[in-house]
Motif scaffolding. Sequence first.
Motif, mmCIF file in Angstrom:
data_model
loop_
_atom_site.group_PDB
_atom_site.id
_atom_site.type_symbol
_atom_site.label_atom_id
_atom_site.label_comp_id
_atom_site.label_asym_id
_atom_site.label_seq_id
_atom_site.Cartn_x
_atom_site.Cartn_y
_atom_site.Cartn_z
ATOM 1 N N LYS A 187 0.836 -1.205 0.000
ATOM 2 C CA LYS A 187 0.000 0.000 0.000
ATOM 3 C C LYS A 187 0.872 1.257 0.000
ATOM 4 C CE LYS A 187 -4.041 1.915 2.415
ATOM 5 N NZ LYS A 187 -4.998 1.608 1.338
ATOM 6 N N TRP A 188 2.103 1.118 0.474
ATOM 7 C CA TRP A 188 3.019 2.252 0.590
ATOM 8 C C TRP A 188 4.109 2.252 -0.474
ATOM 9 C CZ3 TRP A 188 4.228 4.700 5.893
ATOM 10 C CH2 TRP A 188 3.044 4.828 6.627
ATOM 11 N N SER A 189 4.311 1.128 -1.123
ATOM 12 C CA SER A 189 5.352 1.027 -2.148
ATOM 13 C C SER A 189 4.927 0.003 -3.190
ATOM 14 C CB SER A 189 6.688 0.610 -1.519
ATOM 15 O OG SER A 189 7.644 0.285 -2.516
ATOM 16 N N SER A 308 -0.707 6.444 -9.089
ATOM 17 C CA SER A 308 -0.615 7.875 -8.784
ATOM 18 C C SER A 308 -0.429 8.152 -7.297
ATOM 19 C CB SER A 308 -1.868 8.596 -9.284
ATOM 20 O OG SER A 308 -3.003 8.207 -8.526
ATOM 21 N N GLN A 309 -0.806 7.193 -6.451
ATOM 22 C CA GLN A 309 -0.725 7.436 -5.012
ATOM 23 C C GLN A 309 0.260 6.520 -4.290
ATOM 24 O OE1 GLN A 309 -4.739 6.708 -3.664
ATOM 25 N NE2 GLN A 309 -4.365 4.535 -3.340
ATOM 26 N N THR A 310 0.979 5.685 -5.046
ATOM 27 C CA THR A 310 1.885 4.723 -4.421
ATOM 28 C C THR A 310 3.298 4.898 -4.959
ATOM 29 O OG1 THR A 310 0.027 3.169 -4.350
ATOM 30 C CG2 THR A 310 2.206 2.303 -3.823
ATOM 31 N N LEU A 313 9.238 2.917 -5.036
ATOM 32 C CA LEU A 313 10.274 2.199 -4.286
ATOM 33 C C LEU A 313 10.255 2.552 -2.799
ATOM 34 C CD1 LEU A 313 12.524 0.174 -5.053
ATOM 35 C CD2 LEU A 313 14.101 2.113 -5.179
ATOM 36 N N LEU A 314 10.599 3.785 -2.468
ATOM 37 C CA LEU A 314 10.657 4.215 -1.073
ATOM 38 C C LEU A 314 9.259 4.225 -0.460
ATOM 39 C CD1 LEU A 314 12.358 5.445 1.266
ATOM 40 C CD2 LEU A 314 11.770 7.696 0.330
ATOM 41 N N PRO A 315 9.006 3.446 0.585
ATOM 42 C CA PRO A 315 7.669 3.404 1.186
ATOM 43 C C PRO A 315 7.257 4.768 1.747
ATOM 44 C CG PRO A 315 8.986 1.530 1.903
ATOM 45 C CD PRO A 315 9.927 2.474 1.212
ATOM 46 N N LEU A 316 6.114 5.250 1.285
ATOM 47 C CA LEU A 316 5.575 6.530 1.740
ATOM 48 C C LEU A 316 4.065 6.406 1.897
ATOM 49 C CD1 LEU A 316 7.481 9.043 -0.584
ATOM 50 C CD2 LEU A 316 7.854 8.713 1.867
ATOM 51 N N PRO A 317 3.475 7.138 2.833
ATOM 52 C CA PRO A 317 2.011 7.127 2.959
ATOM 53 C C PRO A 317 1.369 7.617 1.662
ATOM 54 C CG PRO A 317 3.035 8.150 4.877
ATOM 55 C CD PRO A 317 4.123 7.965 3.864
ATOM 56 N N LEU A 320 0.559 11.289 1.363
ATOM 57 C CA LEU A 320 1.708 12.167 1.151
ATOM 58 C C LEU A 320 2.209 12.072 -0.281
ATOM 59 C CD1 LEU A 320 4.054 13.990 2.047
ATOM 60 C CD2 LEU A 320 5.230 11.930 2.867
ATOM 61 N N TYR A 321 2.369 10.856 -0.769
ATOM 62 C CA TYR A 321 2.923 10.671 -2.114
ATOM 63 C C TYR A 321 2.030 11.308 -3.172
ATOM 64 C CZ TYR A 321 4.960 8.424 -6.208
ATOM 65 O OH TYR A 321 5.559 8.198 -7.420
ATOM 66 N N ARG A 322 0.727 11.207 -2.989
ATOM 67 C CA ARG A 322 -0.219 11.749 -3.962
ATOM 68 C C ARG A 322 -0.042 13.249 -4.147
ATOM 69 N NH1 ARG A 322 -4.594 11.025 -1.255
ATOM 70 N NH2 ARG A 322 -4.724 8.789 -1.674
ATOM 71 N N ARG A 323 0.376 13.926 -3.091
ATOM 72 C CA ARG A 323 0.477 15.389 -3.125
ATOM 73 C C ARG A 323 1.852 15.896 -3.563
ATOM 74 N NH1 ARG A 323 -3.280 13.970 0.467
ATOM 75 N NH2 ARG A 323 -5.078 15.333 0.832
ATOM 76 N N LEU A 324 2.795 15.004 -3.721
ATOM 77 C CA LEU A 324 4.134 15.439 -4.106
ATOM 78 C C LEU A 324 4.161 15.897 -5.563
ATOM 79 C CD1 LEU A 324 6.344 12.668 -2.455
ATOM 80 C CD2 LEU A 324 6.047 15.034 -1.691
ATOM 81 N N PRO A 325 4.983 16.888 -5.879
ATOM 82 C CA PRO A 325 5.103 17.336 -7.271
ATOM 83 C C PRO A 325 5.614 16.214 -8.170
ATOM 84 C CG PRO A 325 6.108 18.910 -5.760
ATOM 85 C CD PRO A 325 5.799 17.687 -4.960
#
Length: 349
Positions: A187-189, A308-310, A313-317, A320-325
């Motif tokens: 779910k995170w990566s 788009s939201q996962t 590689l690096l596990p991220l919520p 958070l990932y969805r909002r990154l540029p």
Amino acid sequence: MTPILVLDHFYLSISLLVTIGYQLLGFAIAWTFQFDKITDFTGGSNVFILSLLTWLLGGNFSARNILANVFVMVWAVRLATFLLYRVLKYGSDSRFDDIRSHFFKFLGFWVGQIIWVWTISLPLTILNSPALSERSSYAVWGKATDILGVIFFWIGWSFETSADLHKFMYKASNPPKDKPIDVGLWKWSRHPSYFGEMLCWWGIWLICVTPSLHGSLSPSTKAAQYGAVVSPLFTMSLLLFASGLPTAEKPQARKFYLLSYPPPGSEEDHSSATRRTVESNVEDDSSTTPVARLAASSAWANYQAYRSQTSILLPLPPALYRRLPRFVKQTILCDWPMYEFKPERDLQG
């Protein structure tokens, strides 16, 4: 305990010869019986053999050598047994379907495995060697790189083990075909096991290189230990540019795209057309027809939403990932354009 010198002071030759012999034996068995049950098992078990052999030959049972060897052997046993169990359960490995009956193509895999096993084992091979057996010039255990290496290894090993277990259990649960795996670490990566693999070998190298950073070793020994950084770099290169992400990202995207947009005239296209006809005539049917329509039409949308939201590689919520540029995703976080599936380009031919 006095180390046993075999061929060279760094055990490079004996470790290479053992690896070549072991892998060629595996190839001979696999080619003769035309199966791939032992292909991955021989990789992990070979790493275990090199660790145990060089450790016993070197005879260094200091805290650093004990931990480094135990870590690598635990990693090797886990990988070898898991991959063996998986291939026995599913019967075969589809990666070898096109090369199993071609002598030189199949041999090429085993040659690649020779290079992989010997290269990733270098930090430990050198640590166990006579070149580092002189305790008077050996850094005591507990340096910052020792601790950081332990942390890296256990985080990486935990991620790799958990990710493989989550995926195995997910597949065994008969999941819907139109949705990518998004349970546990997945779910995170999109590739948590690859992330864990990289961390493991950076951790091993940090532990093994500590004597050169804090001890009084000869220039040649320090050069050998620093040069062993090819182990984690080789692992990263394979996963980022060869047998890892490039062979996983596009094929997975292609699978979900074709579930939604099967080629004209294919069996899937005929089934989708049949379902659409039935559904248009039986709009009040609330049994299995809507589910079938969903599986045929939303697979690609589901995958795009997951992607788009996962993080790749690096596990991220996901939030958070969805909002990154997009720029951050495609640079720092390694979600490079080379991994992106484009139907108009990648379905040609």
